[in-house]
Write an enzyme that holds these catalytic residues in place. Structure first.
Site, PDB file in Angstrom:
ATOM      1  N   TYR A  17      -4.588 -13.085  10.789  1.00 53.68           N
ATOM      2  CA  TYR A  17      -3.188 -13.515  10.993  1.00 53.68           C
ATOM      3  C   TYR A  17      -3.004 -15.017  10.704  1.00 53.68           C
ATOM      4  O   TYR A  17      -2.340 -15.395   9.726  1.00 53.68           O
ATOM      5  CB  TYR A  17      -2.793 -13.146  12.424  1.00 53.68           C
ATOM      6  CG  TYR A  17      -1.475 -13.674  12.897  1.00 53.68           C
ATOM      7  CD1 TYR A  17      -0.318 -13.523  12.134  1.00 53.68           C
ATOM      8  CD2 TYR A  17      -1.362 -14.315  14.129  1.00 53.68           C
ATOM      9  CE1 TYR A  17       0.903 -14.003  12.583  1.00 53.68           C
ATOM     10  CE2 TYR A  17      -0.158 -14.789  14.599  1.00 53.68           C
ATOM     11  CZ  TYR A  17       0.969 -14.640  13.819  1.00 53.68           C
ATOM     12  OH  TYR A  17       2.181 -15.109  14.272  1.00 53.68           O
ATOM     13  N   ASN A  38     -14.970 -10.139   7.302  1.00 51.16           N
ATOM     14  CA  ASN A  38     -15.566  -8.791   7.325  1.00 51.16           C
ATOM     15  C   ASN A  38     -14.501  -7.694   7.442  1.00 51.16           C
ATOM     16  O   ASN A  38     -14.849  -6.517   7.536  1.00 51.16           O
ATOM     17  CB  ASN A  38     -16.591  -8.662   8.459  1.00 51.16           C
ATOM     18  CG  ASN A  38     -15.972  -8.725   9.838  1.00 51.16           C
ATOM     19  OD1 ASN A  38     -14.756  -8.919   9.964  1.00 51.16           O
ATOM     20  ND2 ASN A  38     -16.788  -8.592  10.871  1.00 51.16           N
ATOM     21  N   ALA A  88     -12.687 -17.052  11.823  1.00 49.18           N
ATOM     22  CA  ALA A  88     -13.272 -15.750  12.182  1.00 49.18           C
ATOM     23  C   ALA A  88     -13.756 -15.762  13.629  1.00 49.18           C
ATOM     24  O   ALA A  88     -14.545 -16.626  14.016  1.00 49.18           O
ATOM     25  CB  ALA A  88     -14.430 -15.423  11.239  1.00 49.18           C
ATOM     26  N   TYR A 155     -13.971 -15.628  26.565  1.00 54.08           N
ATOM     27  CA  TYR A 155     -13.372 -16.041  25.290  1.00 54.08           C
ATOM     28  C   TYR A 155     -13.280 -17.575  25.231  1.00 54.08           C
ATOM     29  O   TYR A 155     -13.765 -18.207  24.276  1.00 54.08           O
ATOM     30  CB  TYR A 155     -11.995 -15.398  25.136  1.00 54.08           C
ATOM     31  CG  TYR A 155     -11.174 -15.954  24.003  1.00 54.08           C
ATOM     32  CD1 TYR A 155     -11.645 -15.947  22.691  1.00 54.08           C
ATOM     33  CD2 TYR A 155      -9.904 -16.508  24.242  1.00 54.08           C
ATOM     34  CE1 TYR A 155     -10.886 -16.475  21.649  1.00 54.08           C
ATOM     35  CE2 TYR A 155      -9.144 -17.027  23.211  1.00 54.08           C
ATOM     36  CZ  TYR A 155      -9.648 -17.015  21.917  1.00 54.08           C
ATOM     37  OH  TYR A 155      -8.889 -17.540  20.894  1.00 54.08           O
ATOM     38  N   PHE A 183      -1.927 -23.014  21.127  1.00 49.18           N
ATOM     39  CA  PHE A 183      -1.389 -22.344  22.305  1.00 49.18           C
ATOM     40  C   PHE A 183      -1.024 -20.931  21.825  1.00 49.18           C
ATOM     41  O   PHE A 183      -1.900 -20.243  21.338  1.00 49.18           O
ATOM     42  CB  PHE A 183      -0.318 -23.228  22.949  1.00 49.18           C
ATOM     43  CG  PHE A 183      -1.018 -24.315  23.791  1.00 49.18           C
ATOM     44  CD1 PHE A 183      -1.891 -25.214  23.175  1.00 49.18           C
ATOM     45  CD2 PHE A 183      -0.907 -24.364  25.159  1.00 49.18           C
ATOM     46  CE1 PHE A 183      -2.626 -26.150  23.929  1.00 49.18           C
ATOM     47  CE2 PHE A 183      -1.622 -25.299  25.917  1.00 49.18           C
ATOM     48  CZ  PHE A 183      -2.478 -26.189  25.296  1.00 49.18           C
ATOM     49  N   GLN A 219       4.886  -3.446  28.305  1.00 47.56           N
ATOM     50  CA  GLN A 219       4.290  -3.645  29.624  1.00 47.56           C
ATOM     51  C   GLN A 219       4.169  -5.149  29.874  1.00 47.56           C
ATOM     52  O   GLN A 219       3.553  -5.868  29.076  1.00 47.56           O
ATOM     53  CB  GLN A 219       2.918  -2.980  29.686  1.00 47.56           C
ATOM     54  CG  GLN A 219       2.405  -2.854  31.106  1.00 47.56           C
ATOM     55  CD  GLN A 219       1.123  -2.028  31.165  1.00 47.56           C
ATOM     56  OE1 GLN A 219       0.342  -1.992  30.230  1.00 47.56           O
ATOM     57  NE2 GLN A 219       0.905  -1.369  32.285  1.00 47.56           N
ATOM     58  N   ALA A 296      -6.280 -10.428  35.520  1.00 45.36           N
ATOM     59  CA  ALA A 296      -7.190 -11.495  35.944  1.00 45.36           C
ATOM     60  C   ALA A 296      -7.300 -12.518  34.822  1.00 45.36           C
ATOM     61  O   ALA A 296      -7.334 -12.152  33.646  1.00 45.36           O
ATOM     62  CB  ALA A 296      -8.562 -10.906  36.243  1.00 45.36           C
TER      63      ALA A 296
HETATM   64  N1  LIG Z   1      -3.486 -15.718  17.786  1.00 49.03           N
HETATM   65  C1  LIG Z   1      -3.416 -16.707  18.689  1.00 49.03           C
HETATM   66  O1  LIG Z   1      -2.403 -16.881  19.375  1.00 49.03           O
HETATM   67  C2  LIG Z   1      -4.575 -17.654  18.858  1.00 49.03           C
HETATM   68  C3  LIG Z   1      -4.492 -18.632  19.868  1.00 49.03           C
HETATM   69  C4  LIG Z   1      -5.544 -19.525  20.003  1.00 49.03           C
HETATM   70  C5  LIG Z   1      -6.639 -19.460  19.152  1.00 49.03           C
HETATM   71  N2  LIG Z   1      -6.706 -18.502  18.188  1.00 49.03           N
HETATM   72  C6  LIG Z   1      -7.873 -18.479  17.294  1.00 49.03           C
HETATM   73  O2  LIG Z   1      -7.417 -18.451  15.957  1.00 49.03           O
HETATM   74  C7  LIG Z   1      -8.327 -17.723  15.138  1.00 49.03           C
HETATM   75  C8  LIG Z   1      -7.573 -16.687  14.329  1.00 49.03           C
HETATM   76  O3  LIG Z   1      -6.849 -15.827  15.200  1.00 49.03           O
HETATM   77  P1  LIG Z   1      -5.913 -14.662  14.641  1.00 49.03           P
HETATM   78  O4  LIG Z   1      -4.836 -14.442  15.627  1.00 49.03           O
HETATM   79  O5  LIG Z   1      -5.561 -14.962  13.247  1.00 49.03           O
HETATM   80  O6  LIG Z   1      -6.930 -13.434  14.717  1.00 49.03           O
HETATM   81  P2  LIG Z   1      -7.219 -12.254  13.672  1.00 49.03           P
HETATM   82  O7  LIG Z   1      -8.009 -11.229  14.408  1.00 49.03           O
HETATM   83  O8  LIG Z   1      -5.958 -11.838  12.998  1.00 49.03           O
HETATM   84  O9  LIG Z   1      -8.139 -12.971  12.599  1.00 49.03           O
HETATM   85  C9  LIG Z   1      -9.540 -13.122  12.775  1.00 49.03           C
HETATM   86  C10 LIG Z   1     -10.196 -12.765  11.460  1.00 49.03           C
HETATM   87  O10 LIG Z   1     -11.610 -12.933  11.584  1.00 49.03           O
HETATM   88  C11 LIG Z   1     -12.248 -11.815  10.970  1.00 49.03           C
HETATM   89  N3  LIG Z   1     -13.561 -11.652  11.617  1.00 49.03           N
HETATM   90  C12 LIG Z   1     -13.803 -11.310  12.907  1.00 49.03           C
HETATM   91  N4  LIG Z   1     -15.134 -11.252  13.121  1.00 49.03           N
HETATM   92  C13 LIG Z   1     -15.726 -11.586  11.939  1.00 49.03           C
HETATM   93  C14 LIG Z   1     -17.087 -11.684  11.524  1.00 49.03           C
HETATM   94  N5  LIG Z   1     -18.087 -11.446  12.372  1.00 49.03           N
HETATM   95  N6  LIG Z   1     -17.340 -12.030  10.244  1.00 49.03           N
HETATM   96  C15 LIG Z   1     -16.328 -12.254   9.365  1.00 49.03           C
HETATM   97  N7  LIG Z   1     -15.021 -12.161   9.705  1.00 49.03           N
HETATM   98  C16 LIG Z   1     -14.727 -11.824  10.977  1.00 49.03           C
HETATM   99  C17 LIG Z   1     -11.316 -10.637  11.210  1.00 49.03           C
HETATM  100  O11 LIG Z   1     -11.516  -9.573  10.291  1.00 49.03           O
HETATM  101  C18 LIG Z   1      -9.960 -11.304  11.044  1.00 49.03           C
HETATM  102  O12 LIG Z   1      -9.517 -11.257   9.700  1.00 49.03           O
HETATM  103  C19 LIG Z   1      -9.391 -17.145  16.074  1.00 49.03           C
HETATM  104  O13 LIG Z   1     -10.528 -17.969  15.991  1.00 49.03           O
HETATM  105  C20 LIG Z   1      -8.732 -17.250  17.443  1.00 49.03           C
HETATM  106  O14 LIG Z   1      -9.710 -17.403  18.445  1.00 49.03           O
HETATM  107  C21 LIG Z   1      -5.696 -17.583  18.024  1.00 49.03           C
END
Ligand SMILES: NC(=O)c1ccc[n+]([C@@H]2O[C@H](COP(=O)([O-])OP(=O)(O)OC[C@H]3O[C@@H](n4cnc5c(N)ncnc54)[C@H](O)[C@@H]3O)[C@@H](O)[C@H]2O)c1
Length: 344
Positions: A17, A38, A88, A155, A183, A219, A296
């Protein structure tokens, strides 16, 4: 270092995303991008759409796991990347409580594997997706970068381990990095190419939109918090604004500036009820909902101050108004009822 193309980067999680929106912003800023993903939660179609939207740049996808060090080294060498933006990760707080080992493996071992592969490939610029969850229950609000980091779930702990490793690696090896603590990311590409497509969907705004569109109740977890309307308060930031911060952070590193950490939010506390009202206003439909017990590890209020990113990076969010966030997300969901499985 490749003298021919100084603007190639590798983006782990770039089919996901926030990663995909950032890949598009990087491409528009003139970078060639190798996405390393992946496809556990990411979408090949997202990468293909960016390649079609920005044909002037090379946008490639390497399907691989960040735990596969040799494959990361190979992708870094073949793409001639000079920086890594590392998205990732696994990111469900609840799942991290139930299955912490999985989170330590992907987020900590995976993150360290990427850093070790970078050392082997001679890449020394790193932009890291961290999270408000590293702060835990806020001691003061809004949360600035000096707020103590005391995560209350695995996390947040796994993300903090990497933040700490980055500080040590910088001191020991000169690895220069930017940490972004997002955030609540929300919204979708205003041009409609990209959006949020998670299965299951865990984020509030898409869940509220789906409730309005399908009639399936949303929910809500807890309405007895010590907040004006009893519901949790969060700070929603548009995903395209997050993407812009990454380009600015990368450019800071390219300009030879030191490593830094930035909180990214709008500084506006929005309650779950405010989100429900915004979705009802923008969709013109009711959002059916039920209220369940608190979960929690959900702090009552998470609101950032992002003044450091604004002053040091010149970060100027353009889409942060809640109705704009909801409108862009709604446009994506209406045009893509099957997510990336829908025709463009
Ligand atoms: N969405 C939020 O509100 C939010 C808030 C704070 C931090 N984050 C951080 O932002 C980053 C992206 O979040 P997102 O919402 O886009 O999540 P997402 O799940 O859409 O994207 C994560 C991507 O990483 C890939 N991935 C996961 N494990 C992998 C692996 N072992 N090897 C290769 N690729 C792998 C997934 O296929 C996916 O495309 C993450 O690190 C998340 O912790 C997100």
């Amino acid at each position: 270092m490749n003298p021919v193309d100084p603007k190639a980067v590798l983006v782990t999680g770039g089919a996901g995303y926030i990663g995909s929106h950032t890949v598009k912003a990087l491409a528009l800023a003139g970078y060639d991008v190798c996405v390393f993903d992946n496809l556990l939660a990411g979408h090949r179609e997202a990468v293909e759409r960016i390649a079609r939207a920005v044909p002037a740049r090379s946008i490639t996808l390497v399907e691989g796991d960040i735990l596969d060090r040799a494959r990361v080294v190979q992708a870094l060498r073949e793409s001639r990347a000079q920086a890594v933006l590392h998205f990732a990760a696994l990111l469900s707080v609840g799942e991290s409580v139930a299955e912490p080992a999985k989170y330590y493996e992907t987020n900590v071992i995976g993150g360290l594997t990427v850093l070790s592969a970078m050392a082997e490939a001679g890449v020394s610029r790193f932009v890291f997706s961290s999270t408000a969850a590293t702060f835990g229950e806020p001691l003061v609000t809004p949360i600035d970068e000096s707020h103590p980091q005391l995560p209350v779930n695995p996390y947040g702990e796994t993300k903090l381990v990497i933040e700490r490793a980055l500080r040590s690696l910088d001191a020991a090896t000169g690895l220069r990095h930017i940490v972004f603590r997002y955030f609540n990311a929300a919204g979708a590409d205003p041009e409609g190419h990209l959006g949020e497509d998670h299965t299951p969907e865990i984020h509030l705004i898409p869940r509220a939109i789906l409730a309005a569109l399908t009639g399936e109740p949303l929910q809500i977890f807890g309405d007895d918090y010590a907040t004006p309307d009893g519901m949790c308060i969060r700070d929603f930031v548009h995903v395209t604004d997050l993407a812009a911060a990454h380009v600015a952070g990368l450019q800071r590193l390219e300009a030879g500036r030191p490593s830094a950490s930035y909180n990214l939010g709008m500084g506006a506390g929005v309650s779950v009820r405010d989100v429900v009202s915004a979705v009802e206003r923008v969709t013109g439909r009711p959002v059916p909902h039920t209220v369940a017990a608190r979960r929690a590890g959900d702090p009552s209020r998470l609101v950032a101050t992002s003044s450091c990113a604004r002053t040091e990076l010149g970060w100027t969010p353009r889409y942060g108004d809640l109705d704009t966030i909801v409108s862009t997300a709604l446009a994506w969901h209406q045009a893509h009822p099957q997510g990336y499985g829908s025709p463009e």
